[in-house]
Design a protein around this motif. Structure first.
Motif, mmCIF file in Angstrom:
data_model
loop_
_atom_site.group_PDB
_atom_site.id
_atom_site.type_symbol
_atom_site.label_atom_id
_atom_site.label_comp_id
_atom_site.label_asym_id
_atom_site.label_seq_id
_atom_site.Cartn_x
_atom_site.Cartn_y
_atom_site.Cartn_z
ATOM 1 N N ILE A 157 0.850 -1.182 0.000
ATOM 2 C CA ILE A 157 0.000 0.000 0.000
ATOM 3 C C ILE A 157 0.891 1.238 0.000
ATOM 4 O O ILE A 157 1.619 1.477 0.975
ATOM 5 C CB ILE A 157 -0.923 0.029 1.236
ATOM 6 C CG1 ILE A 157 -1.783 -1.242 1.305
ATOM 7 C CG2 ILE A 157 -1.810 1.282 1.225
ATOM 8 C CD1 ILE A 157 -2.555 -1.397 2.612
ATOM 9 N N ASP A 158 0.853 1.975 -1.097
ATOM 10 C CA ASP A 158 1.606 3.239 -1.191
ATOM 11 C C ASP A 158 3.072 3.096 -0.790
ATOM 12 O O ASP A 158 3.608 3.877 0.005
ATOM 13 C CB ASP A 158 0.935 4.319 -0.335
ATOM 14 C CG ASP A 158 -0.403 4.753 -0.917
ATOM 15 O OD1 ASP A 158 -0.561 4.678 -2.150
ATOM 16 O OD2 ASP A 158 -1.299 5.144 -0.140
ATOM 17 N N GLY A 159 3.731 2.077 -1.340
ATOM 18 C CA GLY A 159 5.154 1.906 -1.127
ATOM 19 C C GLY A 159 5.539 1.233 0.170
ATOM 20 O O GLY A 159 6.724 1.067 0.462
ATOM 21 N N ARG A 160 4.557 0.834 0.985
ATOM 22 C CA ARG A 160 4.805 0.110 2.218
ATOM 23 C C ARG A 160 4.154 -1.267 2.123
ATOM 24 O O ARG A 160 3.344 -1.514 1.241
ATOM 25 C CB ARG A 160 4.205 0.846 3.429
ATOM 26 C CG ARG A 160 4.539 2.312 3.504
ATOM 27 C CD ARG A 160 6.001 2.580 3.717
ATOM 28 N NE ARG A 160 6.460 2.071 5.020
ATOM 29 C CZ ARG A 160 7.718 2.158 5.415
ATOM 30 N NH1 ARG A 160 8.636 2.703 4.629
ATOM 31 N NH2 ARG A 160 8.070 1.701 6.593
ATOM 32 N N VAL A 161 4.528 -2.167 3.032
ATOM 33 C CA VAL A 161 3.913 -3.492 3.067
ATOM 34 C C VAL A 161 3.201 -3.668 4.398
ATOM 35 O O VAL A 161 3.777 -3.408 5.464
ATOM 36 C CB VAL A 161 4.959 -4.601 2.849
ATOM 37 C CG1 VAL A 161 4.347 -5.974 3.060
ATOM 38 C CG2 VAL A 161 5.535 -4.506 1.440
ATOM 39 N N GLU A 162 1.948 -4.084 4.341
ATOM 40 C CA GLU A 162 1.099 -4.228 5.519
ATOM 41 C C GLU A 162 1.400 -5.529 6.249
ATOM 42 O O GLU A 162 1.313 -6.621 5.670
ATOM 43 C CB GLU A 162 -0.376 -4.188 5.094
ATOM 44 C CG GLU A 162 -1.370 -4.516 6.178
ATOM 45 C CD GLU A 162 -1.276 -3.566 7.360
ATOM 46 O OE1 GLU A 162 -1.354 -4.058 8.509
ATOM 47 O OE2 GLU A 162 -1.127 -2.341 7.148
ATOM 48 N N ALA A 163 1.762 -5.432 7.524
ATOM 49 C CA ALA A 163 2.079 -6.619 8.324
ATOM 50 C C ALA A 163 0.842 -7.200 8.996
ATOM 51 O O ALA A 163 0.815 -8.391 9.335
ATOM 52 C CB ALA A 163 3.121 -6.269 9.387
ATOM 53 N N GLY A 164 -0.194 -6.383 9.199
ATOM 54 C CA GLY A 164 -1.369 -6.838 9.926
ATOM 55 C C GLY A 164 -1.241 -6.569 11.412
ATOM 56 O O GLY A 164 -0.165 -6.233 11.918
ATOM 57 N N ALA A 165 -2.333 -6.747 12.147
ATOM 58 C CA ALA A 165 -2.354 -6.459 13.581
ATOM 59 C C ALA A 165 -1.423 -7.365 14.364
ATOM 60 O O ALA A 165 -0.871 -6.973 15.397
ATOM 61 C CB ALA A 165 -3.778 -6.587 14.116
ATOM 62 N N HIS A 166 -1.244 -8.607 13.890
ATOM 63 C CA HIS A 166 -0.434 -9.581 14.617
ATOM 64 C C HIS A 166 0.731 -10.129 13.792
ATOM 65 O O HIS A 166 1.348 -11.122 14.168
ATOM 66 C CB HIS A 166 -1.318 -10.745 15.095
ATOM 67 C CG HIS A 166 -2.515 -10.299 15.865
ATOM 68 N ND1 HIS A 166 -3.760 -10.160 15.272
ATOM 69 C CD2 HIS A 166 -2.652 -9.919 17.160
ATOM 70 C CE1 HIS A 166 -4.619 -9.730 16.181
ATOM 71 N NE2 HIS A 166 -3.978 -9.581 17.333
ATOM 72 N N GLY A 167 1.002 -9.497 12.645
ATOM 73 C CA GLY A 167 2.123 -9.932 11.824
ATOM 74 C C GLY A 167 1.815 -11.067 10.871
ATOM 75 O O GLY A 167 2.734 -11.663 10.308
ATOM 76 N N PHE A 168 0.528 -11.366 10.641
ATOM 77 C CA PHE A 168 0.176 -12.501 9.793
ATOM 78 C C PHE A 168 -0.485 -12.100 8.474
ATOM 79 O O PHE A 168 -0.987 -12.959 7.746
ATOM 80 C CB PHE A 168 -0.768 -13.453 10.534
ATOM 81 C CG PHE A 168 -0.152 -14.094 11.744
ATOM 82 C CD1 PHE A 168 0.952 -14.909 11.617
ATOM 83 C CD2 PHE A 168 -0.667 -13.873 12.998
ATOM 84 C CE1 PHE A 168 1.531 -15.510 12.726
ATOM 85 C CE2 PHE A 168 -0.090 -14.457 14.120
ATOM 86 C CZ PHE A 168 1.005 -15.278 13.986
ATOM 87 N N ALA A 169 -0.502 -10.821 8.144
ATOM 88 C CA ALA A 169 -1.161 -10.387 6.907
ATOM 89 C C ALA A 169 -0.493 -11.005 5.687
ATOM 90 O O ALA A 169 0.732 -11.137 5.631
ATOM 91 C CB ALA A 169 -1.126 -8.871 6.801
ATOM 92 N N GLY A 170 -1.296 -11.395 4.714
ATOM 93 C CA GLY A 170 -0.764 -11.890 3.449
ATOM 94 C C GLY A 170 -0.632 -13.398 3.346
ATOM 95 O O GLY A 170 -0.149 -13.891 2.329
#
Length: 326
Positions: A157-170
């Motif tokens: 998202i806009d040059g960053r990577v989303e980790a999620g609330a607990h680090g499990f996004a994606g």
């Protein structure tokens, strides 16, 4: 010359680089790589040995930079597999490396005389590089999906990577695409990575071909030769992958979908049927561009370098060990 240390820690080996300033790269291009090196993790000697290998490798890289570029590295970026608590700088768990709750950021900073250290998850770090300087360059929203032993994902998202609330996004590999299907080590049945990873295709083709040594690359070659059994195995994987990807794009609405990993090395043998399969499945969703990853196995290392430079842009003098979340 100002530079940072970039470390990409894998299950058996580490890739490293000394990376020059991002602003020294051509517009939107890859930062200058001043030095590259590789080293084994030493995991056969246990998790403590792996940690010491990482620390010693980083120290050697720092010494190399000081000798050859006139100053020590300004920061370190390190990408590791498994579960990562990036906020606290802890490598929480890795089945491949055998460690639990390793305070890797603090250990590295202490070994390297207090320089700032950024810790990131390997796939998200690779996704950061692909999104910012690779195949997703210019896309405000992207999804990076490497197809290797398993399947993971990085949400950009806009040059960053989303980790999620607990680090499990994606964790797209654990979307259930075949309910009640093959058991997955995660505890579910029918997960995407049990059908569409490079490992899953290798296993299916070894069984279908009667050759226990056959792998996904062999299957792709047989597909290109028109082998009907290979075509069946390949299409089953493509269909499962398309089901998982359409679920992901329904939730995330990416502008660009970047496919990497070993299976993507098949090129259009994968991408032509995959684009068609995804297109058949979308209804109201907007179809993203589906493109191959551009950086190959350098993505993790380059992403670690980007983490380090990002950290330097946000680190205050009073908090040298602070870090950013990839």
């Amino acid at each position: 010359m100002r530079h940072v240390i970039a470390l990409d820690v894998g299950g058996t080996g580490m890739k490293a680089a000394l990376v020059g300033a991002v602003d020294a790269a051509p517009s939107g291009g890859i930062p200058p790589v001043l030095h590259r090196a590789r080293r084994a993790t030493g995991r056969e000697h246990g998790p403590d040995s792996v940690v010491e290998s990482i620390l010693a490798f980083a120290a050697d890289l720092r010494a190399h930079g000081e000798r050859h570029f006139g100053e020590p590295a300004a920061a370190v970026g390190v990408a590791v597999p498994g579960i990562v608590d990036a906020d606290r700088g802890i490598a929480a768990y890795s089945a491949n490396l055998g460690w639990r709750d390793v305070p890797l950021r603090d250990l590295l900073s202490r070994r390297l005389d207090g320089i700032p250290v950024a810790l990131g998850h390997d796939v998200r770090t690779g996704g950061l590089a692909e999104g910012r300087i690779g195949a997703g360059q210019g896309a405000d929203r992207f999804l990076f999906v490497p197809l290797g032993t398993g399947i993971a994902g990085a949400i950009g998202i806009d040059g960053r990577v989303e980790a999620g609330a607990h680090g499990f996004a994606g964790e797209i590999g654990h979307i259930v695409v075949r309910p009640g299907g093959t058991p997955c080590p995660c505890g579910q049945r029918g997960c995407l990575e049990r059908f569409a990873s490079a490992a899953a295709v290798s296993e299916a083709w070894a069984e279908a071909s009667g050759d226990p040594e056959a792998d996904a690359a062999d299957c792709a070659k047989a597909v290109e030769a028109g082998n009907p059994r290979a075509l069946a195995v390949w299409q089953e994987a493509v269909d499962a992958l398309a089901d998982g990807l359409v679920t992901a794009l329904t939730l995330l609405d990416p502008r660009t979908l970047i496919i990497g990993g070993g299976l993507a090395e098949a090129g259009e043998t994968l991408f032509t049927p995959l684009r068609a399969a995804v297109e058949r499945r979308v209804t109201f969703q907007k179809l993203p561009s589906i493109v191959p990853a551009a950086l190959g196995d350098t993505a993790g290392c380059l992403g670690a370098g980007l983490l380090a430079w990002d950290l330097l842009s946000t680190t205050s003098p009073s908090n040298p060990a602070s870090e950013v979340t990839p």
